[in-house]
Design a protein around this motif. Structure first.
Motif, PDB file in Angstrom:
ATOM      1  N   ALA A 242      12.784  -4.392   8.524  1.00 37.51           N
ATOM      2  CA  ALA A 242      11.922  -3.890   9.901  1.00 37.51           C
ATOM      3  C   ALA A 242      12.127  -5.357  10.644  1.00 37.51           C
ATOM      4  CB  ALA A 242      10.463  -3.595   9.463  1.00 37.51           C
TER       5      ALA A 242
ATOM      6  N   ILE B  12       8.957   3.111  16.404  1.00 35.02           N
ATOM      7  CA  ILE B  12       8.646   2.958  14.948  1.00 35.02           C
ATOM      8  C   ILE B  12       9.470   4.039  14.209  1.00 35.02           C
ATOM      9  CG2 ILE B  12       6.652   3.319  13.347  1.00 35.02           C
ATOM     10  CD1 ILE B  12       4.944   1.938  15.569  1.00 35.02           C
TER      11      ILE B  12
ATOM     12  N   LEU C 128       2.394   7.808   7.211  1.00 38.88           N
ATOM     13  CA  LEU C 128       1.516   6.762   7.866  1.00 38.88           C
ATOM     14  C   LEU C 128       0.201   6.777   7.518  1.00 38.88           C
ATOM     15  CD1 LEU C 128       2.047   5.306  11.353  1.00 38.88           C
ATOM     16  CD2 LEU C 128      -0.047   6.181  10.868  1.00 38.88           C
TER      17      LEU C 128
ATOM     18  N   TYR D  60       6.893  -0.338   1.616  1.00 39.24           N
ATOM     19  CA  TYR D  60       6.119  -0.148   2.655  1.00 39.24           C
ATOM     20  C   TYR D  60       6.370  -1.150   3.916  1.00 39.24           C
ATOM     21  CZ  TYR D  60       3.371  -4.290   1.211  1.00 39.24           C
ATOM     22  OH  TYR D  60       3.016  -5.480   0.879  1.00 39.24           O
ATOM     23  N   CYS D  61       5.817  -0.911   4.933  1.00 36.21           N
ATOM     24  CA  CYS D  61       6.006  -1.643   6.076  1.00 36.21           C
ATOM     25  C   CYS D  61       4.376  -1.887   6.560  1.00 36.21           C
ATOM     26  CB  CYS D  61       6.891  -1.149   7.262  1.00 36.21           C
ATOM     27  SG  CYS D  61       8.594  -1.549   6.931  1.00 36.21           S
TER      28      CYS D  61
ATOM     29  N   LEU E 271      -0.200   1.004   9.805  1.00 31.83           N
ATOM     30  CA  LEU E 271      -0.095   0.553  11.321  1.00 31.83           C
ATOM     31  C   LEU E 271      -1.558   0.063  11.578  1.00 31.83           C
ATOM     32  CD1 LEU E 271       1.402   0.814  13.771  1.00 31.83           C
ATOM     33  CD2 LEU E 271       0.223   3.057  14.048  1.00 31.83           C
TER      34      LEU E 271
ATOM     35  N   ILE F  60       4.261   3.515   6.033  1.00 29.21           N
ATOM     36  CA  ILE F  60       4.007   2.984   7.109  1.00 29.21           C
ATOM     37  C   ILE F  60       2.458   2.614   7.388  1.00 29.21           C
ATOM     38  CG2 ILE F  60       4.140   2.509   9.712  1.00 29.21           C
ATOM     39  CD1 ILE F  60       6.896   2.345   8.334  1.00 29.21           C
TER      40      ILE F  60
ATOM     41  N   ALA G 140      11.795   3.139  11.295  1.00 32.20           N
ATOM     42  CA  ALA G 140      11.363   3.521   9.831  1.00 32.20           C
ATOM     43  C   ALA G 140      12.452   4.397   9.212  1.00 32.20           C
ATOM     44  CB  ALA G 140      10.196   4.402   9.857  1.00 32.20           C
TER      45      ALA G 140
END
Length: 242
Positions: A168, A228, A20, A205-206, A136, A134, A232
């Protein structure tokens, strides 16, 4: 800052399946920087992504997702901008003037905060070699300067690579959330960190944007950290079985 650095890393710097990144987690202003603003604005969304630090720490400490977390306010240096973008040292934010940044030594801010943050992030990602990143963030329910109330509760942002985001979006929608597809911001316009450290290297990636009223409390942060972490993991599984 931690040991004079504009970032901290939580979790082992070792190979990890999911990691993350939190570019806007802190509202800290070093003594050497005078922003010239009302101190109360440091608790405002213009100084930091409200709630993100709590979610990121929980993901790292309770859910085993190592995190690279910013330790300096984006009003000092916006780490989620390209290093040559004037907005990396903002002179205004959501209608508020940042007088101390007018005429500031831009290059020094980049050298002191932006470059060390991203250099360390690049090395950390090489060491962890993640299968999924991730990124954020959080957003305000309503901008002070313009716009309507935002009904989106969580957004998935992406530029060219939407592999993880597509999964997602579906999975967050199944949680009865109002999910934005490149809302409330478009990753095609604002995706600097993931463009540099994910898309440029082919890493899935998100980029997740959470409306900050949903994570302003510890209970909300715990709820979204657990959600999450679960999603994920399922996104990664979906990517690996495609």
């Amino acid at each position: 800052m931690i040991d004079g650095q504009p970032y901290r890393q939580v979790g082992d710097v070792a190979p990890a399946r999911i990691v993350l990144v939190a570019d806007h987690a802190s509202n800290f202003v070093p003594d050497e920087v005078e922003l010239g603003i009302d101190p109360s604005l440091l608790d405002n969304h213009i100084a930091a992504d409200i709630g993100v630090e709590g979610v990121a720490d929980r993901l790292a400490r309770r859910h085993g997702i190592p995190a690279h977390i910013a330790c300096v306010s984006r009003l000092v240096c916006d780490l989620h901008r390209e290093p040559d973008n004037p907005a990396a040292v903002p002179t205004t934010s959501d209608g508020h003037l940042i007088p101390g940044n007018i005429g500031a030594d831009f290059d020094r801010r980049i050298r002191t905060y932006h470059a060390p943050y991203h250099d360390a992030l690049a090395k950390w990602l090489d060491a962890t070699n993640p299968a999924l990143i991730i990124s954020l963030h959080s957003f305000t329910p309503k901008l002070e300067s313009a716009g309507e109330q935002r009904e989106v509760e969580i957004g998935l942002l992406y530029n060219q690579d939407d592999r993880a985001a597509r999964h997602a979006i579906r999975l967050f929608s199944e949680q009865n959330l109002n999910v934005g597809d490149n809302e409330p911001y478009s990753g095609k316009e604002l995706n600097a960190t993931m463009n540099r450290h994910a898309e440029a290297h082919g890493r899935p990636y998100c980029t997740i944007e959470i409306r900050n009223d949903l994570i302003s409390t510890e209970a909300g942060q715990a709820r979204f950290a657990a959600m999450i972490a679960d999603i994920a993991g399922r996104v990664l599984l979906a990517l690996e079985t495609e």
